[in-house]
Design a protein around this motif. Structure first.
Motif, PDB file in Angstrom:
ATOM      1  N   TYR A  33       0.837  -1.197   0.000  1.00  0.00           N
ATOM      2  CA  TYR A  33       0.000   0.000   0.000  1.00  0.00           C
ATOM      3  C   TYR A  33       0.876   1.252   0.000  1.00  0.00           C
ATOM      4  CZ  TYR A  33      -2.868  -3.652   2.203  1.00  0.00           C
ATOM      5  OH  TYR A  33      -3.505  -4.832   2.510  1.00  0.00           O
ATOM      6  N   TYR A  35       0.429   5.321   1.173  1.00  0.00           N
ATOM      7  CA  TYR A  35      -0.373   6.350   1.825  1.00  0.00           C
ATOM      8  C   TYR A  35       0.379   7.674   1.767  1.00  0.00           C
ATOM      9  CZ  TYR A  35      -2.931   2.460   3.989  1.00  0.00           C
ATOM     10  OH  TYR A  35      -3.679   1.324   4.224  1.00  0.00           O
ATOM     11  N   GLN A  37       0.654  11.380   3.793  1.00  0.00           N
ATOM     12  CA  GLN A  37       0.338  12.038   5.060  1.00  0.00           C
ATOM     13  C   GLN A  37       0.623  13.526   4.947  1.00  0.00           C
ATOM     14  OE1 GLN A  37       2.462  10.640   8.545  1.00  0.00           O
ATOM     15  NE2 GLN A  37       1.090  11.711   9.935  1.00  0.00           N
ATOM     16  N   GLY A  40      -2.594  17.407   9.653  1.00  0.00           N
ATOM     17  CA  GLY A  40      -4.025  17.529   9.915  1.00  0.00           C
ATOM     18  C   GLY A  40      -4.920  16.689   9.038  1.00  0.00           C
ATOM     19  N   GLN A  41      -4.323  15.854   8.192  1.00  0.00           N
ATOM     20  CA  GLN A  41      -5.133  15.057   7.250  1.00  0.00           C
ATOM     21  C   GLN A  41      -5.092  13.568   7.520  1.00  0.00           C
ATOM     22  OE1 GLN A  41      -7.206  16.147   4.820  1.00  0.00           O
ATOM     23  NE2 GLN A  41      -6.818  18.195   5.614  1.00  0.00           N
ATOM     24  N   GLY A  42      -4.312  13.140   8.454  1.00  0.00           N
ATOM     25  CA  GLY A  42      -4.177  11.705   8.656  1.00  0.00           C
ATOM     26  C   GLY A  42      -3.464  11.072   7.474  1.00  0.00           C
ATOM     27  N   LEU A  43      -3.683   9.783   7.279  1.00  0.00           N
ATOM     28  CA  LEU A  43      -3.090   9.051   6.167  1.00  0.00           C
ATOM     29  C   LEU A  43      -4.181   8.775   5.143  1.00  0.00           C
ATOM     30  CD1 LEU A  43      -1.117   8.415   8.624  1.00  0.00           C
ATOM     31  CD2 LEU A  43      -0.540   6.350   7.362  1.00  0.00           C
ATOM     32  N   LEU A  45      -5.081   6.976   1.327  1.00  0.00           N
ATOM     33  CA  LEU A  45      -4.641   5.906   0.448  1.00  0.00           C
ATOM     34  C   LEU A  45      -4.455   6.400  -0.975  1.00  0.00           C
ATOM     35  CD1 LEU A  45      -4.156   2.789   0.183  1.00  0.00           C
ATOM     36  CD2 LEU A  45      -6.583   2.637  -0.459  1.00  0.00           C
ATOM     37  N   TYR A  48      -3.023   0.628  -3.915  1.00  0.00           N
ATOM     38  CA  TYR A  48      -2.660  -0.594  -3.244  1.00  0.00           C
ATOM     39  C   TYR A  48      -2.652  -1.737  -4.231  1.00  0.00           C
ATOM     40  CZ  TYR A  48      -7.668  -1.839  -2.834  1.00  0.00           C
ATOM     41  OH  TYR A  48      -8.985  -2.155  -3.075  1.00  0.00           O
ATOM     42  N   PHE A  88       4.560  13.669   3.114  1.00  0.00           N
ATOM     43  CA  PHE A  88       5.252  12.505   3.666  1.00  0.00           C
ATOM     44  C   PHE A  88       4.549  11.271   3.133  1.00  0.00           C
ATOM     45  CE2 PHE A  88       8.119  10.493   6.439  1.00  0.00           C
ATOM     46  CZ  PHE A  88       7.476   9.548   7.206  1.00  0.00           C
ATOM     47  N   LEU A  90       4.154   7.107   2.982  1.00  0.00           N
ATOM     48  CA  LEU A  90       4.354   5.878   3.742  1.00  0.00           C
ATOM     49  C   LEU A  90       3.945   4.676   2.907  1.00  0.00           C
ATOM     50  CD1 LEU A  90       3.005   7.077   7.158  1.00  0.00           C
ATOM     51  CD2 LEU A  90       5.219   5.983   6.856  1.00  0.00           C
ATOM     52  N   PHE A 105       4.509  -0.932   8.410  1.00  0.00           N
ATOM     53  CA  PHE A 105       4.845   0.307   7.718  1.00  0.00           C
ATOM     54  C   PHE A 105       6.352   0.478   7.577  1.00  0.00           C
ATOM     55  CE2 PHE A 105       0.959   2.715   7.122  1.00  0.00           C
ATOM     56  CZ  PHE A 105       0.068   2.012   7.907  1.00  0.00           C
ATOM     57  N   GLY A 106       6.745   1.099   6.466  1.00  0.00           N
ATOM     58  CA  GLY A 106       8.115   1.520   6.292  1.00  0.00           C
ATOM     59  C   GLY A 106       8.362   2.830   7.020  1.00  0.00           C
ATOM     60  N   PRO A 107       9.602   3.315   6.992  1.00  0.00           N
ATOM     61  CA  PRO A 107       9.949   4.534   7.722  1.00  0.00           C
ATOM     62  C   PRO A 107       9.490   5.810   7.041  1.00  0.00           C
ATOM     63  CG  PRO A 107      11.865   3.686   6.596  1.00  0.00           C
ATOM     64  CD  PRO A 107      10.774   2.683   6.386  1.00  0.00           C
TER      65      PRO A 107
ATOM     66  N   ARG B  43       8.353   9.392  13.107  1.00  0.00           N
ATOM     67  CA  ARG B  43       7.323   9.197  12.079  1.00  0.00           C
ATOM     68  C   ARG B  43       7.124   7.727  11.701  1.00  0.00           C
ATOM     69  NH1 ARG B  43       6.542  14.318   8.197  1.00  0.00           N
ATOM     70  NH2 ARG B  43       4.399  13.662   8.597  1.00  0.00           N
ATOM     71  N   GLN B  44       7.770   6.818  12.428  1.00  0.00           N
ATOM     72  CA  GLN B  44       7.532   5.389  12.208  1.00  0.00           C
ATOM     73  C   GLN B  44       6.178   5.022  12.797  1.00  0.00           C
ATOM     74  OE1 GLN B  44       9.564   2.839  10.660  1.00  0.00           O
ATOM     75  NE2 GLN B  44       7.591   1.816  10.859  1.00  0.00           N
ATOM     76  N   MET B  45       5.336   4.387  12.032  1.00  0.00           N
ATOM     77  CA  MET B  45       4.016   3.968  12.501  1.00  0.00           C
ATOM     78  C   MET B  45       4.155   2.690  13.333  1.00  0.00           C
ATOM     79  SD  MET B  45       1.671   6.081  11.372  1.00  0.00           S
ATOM     80  CE  MET B  45       0.105   5.227  11.142  1.00  0.00           C
ATOM     81  N   PHE B  91      -3.288   7.563  15.738  1.00  0.00           N
ATOM     82  CA  PHE B  91      -4.271   7.403  14.682  1.00  0.00           C
ATOM     83  C   PHE B  91      -5.167   6.202  14.964  1.00  0.00           C
ATOM     84  CE2 PHE B  91      -2.832  10.511  11.703  1.00  0.00           C
ATOM     85  CZ  PHE B  91      -1.457  10.586  11.853  1.00  0.00           C
ATOM     86  N   PHE B 107      -8.003   5.703   7.893  1.00  0.00           N
ATOM     87  CA  PHE B 107      -7.481   6.385   9.071  1.00  0.00           C
ATOM     88  C   PHE B 107      -8.304   7.613   9.444  1.00  0.00           C
ATOM     89  CE2 PHE B 107      -3.431   4.377   9.968  1.00  0.00           C
ATOM     90  CZ  PHE B 107      -3.136   3.715   8.788  1.00  0.00           C
ATOM     91  N   GLY B 108      -8.316   7.910  10.739  1.00  0.00           N
ATOM     92  CA  GLY B 108      -8.771   9.204  11.200  1.00  0.00           C
ATOM     93  C   GLY B 108      -7.661  10.225  11.005  1.00  0.00           C
ATOM     94  N   LYS B 109      -7.961  11.476  11.335  1.00  0.00           N
ATOM     95  CA  LYS B 109      -6.978  12.533  11.108  1.00  0.00           C
ATOM     96  C   LYS B 109      -5.938  12.628  12.219  1.00  0.00           C
ATOM     97  CE  LYS B 109      -9.843  15.335   8.090  1.00  0.00           C
ATOM     98  NZ  LYS B 109     -10.394  16.674   7.779  1.00  0.00           N
ATOM     99  N   GLY B 110      -6.125  11.902  13.273  1.00  0.00           N
ATOM    100  CA  GLY B 110      -5.110  11.837  14.304  1.00  0.00           C
ATOM    101  C   GLY B 110      -5.354  12.758  15.480  1.00  0.00           C
TER     102      GLY B 110
END
Lengths: 114, 117
Positions: A33, A35, A37, A40-43, A45, A48, A88, A90, A105-107, B43-45, B91, B107-110
């Motif tokens: 996948y 994503y 970021q 203020g928007q979250g992740l 998609l 995928y 950003f 992911l 998840f990757g870094p 920033r690692q999930m 999140f 996801f939510g916005k956090g």
């Protein structure tokens, strides 16, 4: 050690250039996948892929393209058509039948376009 | 389409105290998974805790627990004995159990959590 690698960690490009973000996993996961970021928007998609040579658009696929020629790799190309590419990014992966374990998840890669 | 809402953009808690982060979701499905992810400054999930919708018992992982209210479509995260290392973005995420379960997360916005020493 098994995991997901994304390279580079920081990427800078000039406006109008296409750029490809790398994502590689050695977890033997079928699904991968991408994503995006933003503050203020979250992740959200982008794309995928559940198996090799197949992928589906996510909520914000416009201006992006992907390929899935190998199980281990799922590169994302940010094209010049993407209006606001600075973000950003992911990459994640998961295995069938293990939905309860979420995604690995990757870094991440921070892309800055000027 | 499913949606996830986190109504608290920022929260703060005193070290050693308890804090609860809220999450609501909307879905027409009856079988799904819910998750809380932590994103520290690196920033690692990091997966904090998960809940399977068919399980009525609330999940617990050490100092982290959830209050899952399926009828209300609510999935809050409680952090007990807060530590400085808990400071992060949190999140809430939803995953459909359709097919192989290899569906994307929504996801939510956090919620940004600060821990005050």
């Amino acid at each position: 050690d098994g995991g997901i690698t994304q390279s580079p960690k920081y990427l800078f490009r000039k406006e109008g250039q296409n750029v490809t973000l790398s994502c590689e996993q050695n977890l033997n996961h079928d699904a991968m996948y991408w994503y995006r970021q933003d503050p203020g928007q979250g992740l959200r998609l982008i794309y995928y892929s559940q198996i090799v040579n197949d992928f589906q658009k996510g909520d914000i696929a416009e201006g992006y393209s992907v390929s899935r020629e190998k199980k281990e790799s799922f590169p994302l190309t940010v094209t010049s058509a993407q209006k606001n590419p600075t973000a950003f990014y992911l990459c994640a992966s998961s295995r069938p039948g293990q939905g309860a374990y979420g995604q690995y998840f990757g870094p991440g890669t921070r892309l800055t376009v000027t | 389409a499913q949606t996830v809402t986190q109504s608290q953009p920022e929260m703060s808690v005193q070290e050693a105290e308890t804090v609860t982060l809220s999450c609501t979701y909307d879905t027409s499905e009856s079988d799904y998974y819910l998750f809380w992810y932590k994103q520290p400054p690196s920033r690692q999930m990091i997966l904090v805790i998960r809940q399977e919708a068919y399980k009525q018992q609330n999940a617990t992982e050490n100092r982290f627990s959830v209050n899952f209210q399926k009828a209300a479509k609510s999935f809050s995260l409680k952090i007990s004995d807060s530590q400085l290392g808990d400071a992060a973005m949190y999140f809430c995420a939803y995953r459909s159990r359709a097919g192989t379960g290899n569906t994307p997360l929504v996801f939510g916005k956090g919620t940004r959590l600060s821990v005050i020493a």
